[in-house]
Design a protein around this motif. Sequence first.
Motif, PDB file in Angstrom:
ATOM      1  N   GLY A   1     -78.701  25.386  66.066  1.00 60.09           N
ATOM      2  CA  GLY A   1     -77.718  24.325  65.860  1.00 60.09           C
ATOM      3  C   GLY A   1     -76.418  24.534  66.613  1.00 60.09           C
ATOM      4  N   VAL A   2     -75.512  23.577  66.433  1.00 64.29           N
ATOM      5  CA  VAL A   2     -74.171  23.641  67.028  1.00 64.29           C
ATOM      6  C   VAL A   2     -73.318  24.537  66.147  1.00 64.29           C
ATOM      7  N   LYS A   3     -72.705  25.524  66.744  1.00 67.82           N
ATOM      8  CA  LYS A   3     -71.906  26.484  65.985  1.00 67.82           C
ATOM      9  C   LYS A   3     -70.419  26.237  66.200  1.00 67.82           C
ATOM     10  N   LEU A   4     -69.664  26.198  65.109  1.00 69.62           N
ATOM     11  CA  LEU A   4     -68.206  26.114  65.178  1.00 69.62           C
ATOM     12  C   LEU A   4     -67.652  27.511  65.011  1.00 69.62           C
ATOM     13  N   LYS A   5     -66.835  27.917  65.973  1.00 69.38           N
ATOM     14  CA  LYS A   5     -66.254  29.256  65.931  1.00 69.38           C
ATOM     15  C   LYS A   5     -64.732  29.148  65.924  1.00 69.38           C
ATOM     16  N   VAL A   6     -64.115  30.057  65.182  1.00 75.23           N
ATOM     17  CA  VAL A   6     -62.658  30.152  65.136  1.00 75.23           C
ATOM     18  C   VAL A   6     -62.266  31.609  65.346  1.00 75.23           C
ATOM     19  N   ARG A   7     -60.998  31.822  65.641  1.00 73.74           N
ATOM     20  CA  ARG A   7     -60.513  33.202  65.766  1.00 73.74           C
ATOM     21  C   ARG A   7     -60.633  33.895  64.410  1.00 73.74           C
ATOM     22  N   THR A   8     -60.855  35.184  64.445  1.00 72.21           N
ATOM     23  CA  THR A   8     -61.070  35.953  63.223  1.00 72.21           C
ATOM     24  C   THR A   8     -59.933  35.769  62.227  1.00 72.21           C
ATOM     25  N   GLU A   9     -58.706  35.714  62.705  1.00 67.44           N
ATOM     26  CA  GLU A   9     -57.571  35.589  61.782  1.00 67.44           C
ATOM     27  C   GLU A   9     -57.491  34.199  61.136  1.00 67.44           C
ATOM     28  N   ASP A  10     -58.178  33.204  61.689  1.00 66.23           N
ATOM     29  CA  ASP A  10     -58.187  31.856  61.116  1.00 66.23           C
ATOM     30  C   ASP A  10     -59.424  31.580  60.261  1.00 66.23           C
ATOM     31  N   GLU A  11     -60.316  32.553  60.139  1.00 71.24           N
ATOM     32  CA  GLU A  11     -61.594  32.328  59.462  1.00 71.24           C
ATOM     33  C   GLU A  11     -61.419  31.879  58.010  1.00 71.24           C
ATOM     34  N   GLU A  12     -60.601  32.558  57.246  1.00 77.05           N
ATOM     35  CA  GLU A  12     -60.438  32.245  55.827  1.00 77.05           C
ATOM     36  C   GLU A  12     -59.878  30.845  55.630  1.00 77.05           C
ATOM     37  N   GLN A  13     -58.849  30.488  56.397  1.00 77.37           N
ATOM     38  CA  GLN A  13     -58.251  29.159  56.292  1.00 77.37           C
ATOM     39  C   GLN A  13     -59.264  28.080  56.699  1.00 77.37           C
ATOM     40  N   ALA A  14     -60.032  28.333  57.750  1.00 81.96           N
ATOM     41  CA  ALA A  14     -61.043  27.370  58.208  1.00 81.96           C
ATOM     42  C   ALA A  14     -62.109  27.156  57.146  1.00 81.96           C
ATOM     43  N   LEU A  15     -62.562  28.216  56.507  1.00 81.56           N
ATOM     44  CA  LEU A  15     -63.573  28.094  55.463  1.00 81.56           C
ATOM     45  C   LEU A  15     -63.058  27.303  54.264  1.00 81.56           C
ATOM     46  N   GLN A  16     -61.790  27.498  53.924  1.00 80.19           N
ATOM     47  CA  GLN A  16     -61.197  26.734  52.818  1.00 80.19           C
ATOM     48  C   GLN A  16     -61.157  25.246  53.151  1.00 80.19           C
ATOM     49  N   ILE A  17     -60.804  24.920  54.389  1.00 80.72           N
ATOM     50  CA  ILE A  17     -60.745  23.512  54.804  1.00 80.72           C
ATOM     51  C   ILE A  17     -62.138  22.905  54.800  1.00 80.72           C
ATOM     52  N   ILE A  18     -63.119  23.629  55.302  1.00 82.89           N
ATOM     53  CA  ILE A  18     -64.496  23.120  55.327  1.00 82.89           C
ATOM     54  C   ILE A  18     -65.004  22.892  53.912  1.00 82.89           C
ATOM     55  N   GLN A  19     -64.690  23.786  52.992  1.00 81.24           N
ATOM     56  CA  GLN A  19     -65.128  23.623  51.602  1.00 81.24           C
ATOM     57  C   GLN A  19     -64.434  22.446  50.919  1.00 81.24           C
ATOM     58  N   SER A  20     -63.245  22.069  51.403  1.00 82.10           N
ATOM     59  CA  SER A  20     -62.513  20.962  50.793  1.00 82.10           C
ATOM     60  C   SER A  20     -63.036  19.600  51.237  1.00 82.10           C
ATOM     61  N   ILE A  21     -63.856  19.577  52.281  1.00 80.28           N
ATOM     62  CA  ILE A  21     -64.424  18.312  52.753  1.00 80.28           C
ATOM     63  C   ILE A  21     -65.494  17.885  51.762  1.00 80.28           C
ATOM     64  N   HIS A  22     -65.376  16.654  51.288  1.00 90.05           N
ATOM     65  CA  HIS A  22     -66.282  16.159  50.258  1.00 90.05           C
ATOM     66  C   HIS A  22     -67.593  15.697  50.875  1.00 90.05           C
ATOM     67  N   GLU A  23     -68.678  16.104  50.274  1.00 85.83           N
ATOM     68  CA  GLU A  23     -70.008  15.750  50.750  1.00 85.83           C
ATOM     69  C   GLU A  23     -70.410  14.340  50.320  1.00 85.83           C
ATOM     70  N   TYR A  24     -69.847  13.874  49.239  1.00 86.06           N
ATOM     71  CA  TYR A  24     -70.275  12.604  48.675  1.00 86.06           C
ATOM     72  C   TYR A  24     -69.256  11.503  48.931  1.00 86.06           C
ATOM     73  N   SER A  25     -69.656  10.256  48.687  1.00 84.16           N
ATOM     74  CA  SER A  25     -68.849   9.079  49.014  1.00 84.16           C
ATOM     75  C   SER A  25     -67.567   9.014  48.192  1.00 84.16           C
ATOM     76  N   MET A  26     -66.540   8.507  48.853  1.00 81.31           N
ATOM     77  CA  MET A  26     -65.230   8.339  48.221  1.00 81.31           C
ATOM     78  C   MET A  26     -64.793   6.886  48.435  1.00 81.31           C
ATOM     79  N   ASN A  27     -63.911   6.388  47.564  1.00 81.16           N
ATOM     80  CA  ASN A  27     -63.371   5.044  47.759  1.00 81.16           C
ATOM     81  C   ASN A  27     -62.176   5.104  48.709  1.00 81.16           C
ATOM     82  N   ASP A  28     -61.541   3.972  48.934  1.00 80.95           N
ATOM     83  CA  ASP A  28     -60.440   3.908  49.904  1.00 80.95           C
ATOM     84  C   ASP A  28     -59.234   4.747  49.492  1.00 80.95           C
ATOM     85  N   GLU A  29     -59.096   5.032  48.218  1.00 83.29           N
ATOM     86  CA  GLU A  29     -57.968   5.843  47.745  1.00 83.29           C
ATOM     87  C   GLU A  29     -58.277   7.334  47.767  1.00 83.29           C
ATOM     88  N   GLY A  30     -59.500   7.707  48.139  1.00 81.31           N
ATOM     89  CA  GLY A  30     -59.883   9.114  48.201  1.00 81.31           C
ATOM     90  C   GLY A  30     -60.444   9.664  46.906  1.00 81.31           C
TER      91      GLY A  30
END
Length: 138
Positions: free
Chosen positions: A51-80
């Motif tokens: 697959g396509v791999k997203l890579k970040v600098r080692t020092e940004d790994e923790e912050q990147a993982l937190q942002i990825i986990q915050s992305i919602h997998e399921y549908s949201m309305n216009d207000e979020g």
Amino acid sequence: MKETFKTVAVFQYSAEALIVKGRLESEGIEVFTTDMHTIDTDPLVSNAIGGVKLKVRTEDEEQALQIIQSIHEYSMNDEGNPIHCPECNGEKIILASTIDSFKGLLFFLFGFILFLLPMYQKMKYRCQDCKKEFNIDE
């Protein structure tokens, strides 16, 4: 000094990777992709090369993982806010295409035989818990 990179996410298609890449870059994290052009050229090799791999600098790994986990997998309305199922009040709602009429089936078969994109397609929300299909205005 040699910089090291960590893979924070893997996607089957480049479109998915680009969406998450854009989100990470909007948060100030520099993101690199690998194997994206290979998969764009021949999508069938995605599983073979991982697959396509997203890579970040080692020092940004923790912050990147937190942002990825915050992305919602399921549908949201216009207000979020999450959309709730009218049947079971669940929040695991996806937007899915459906063929629920003879007309829809005919258009699907016509497009399939002629290698065309679907011309007639209804979209409905579907609850992953109770499998109920519904429109947002119900």
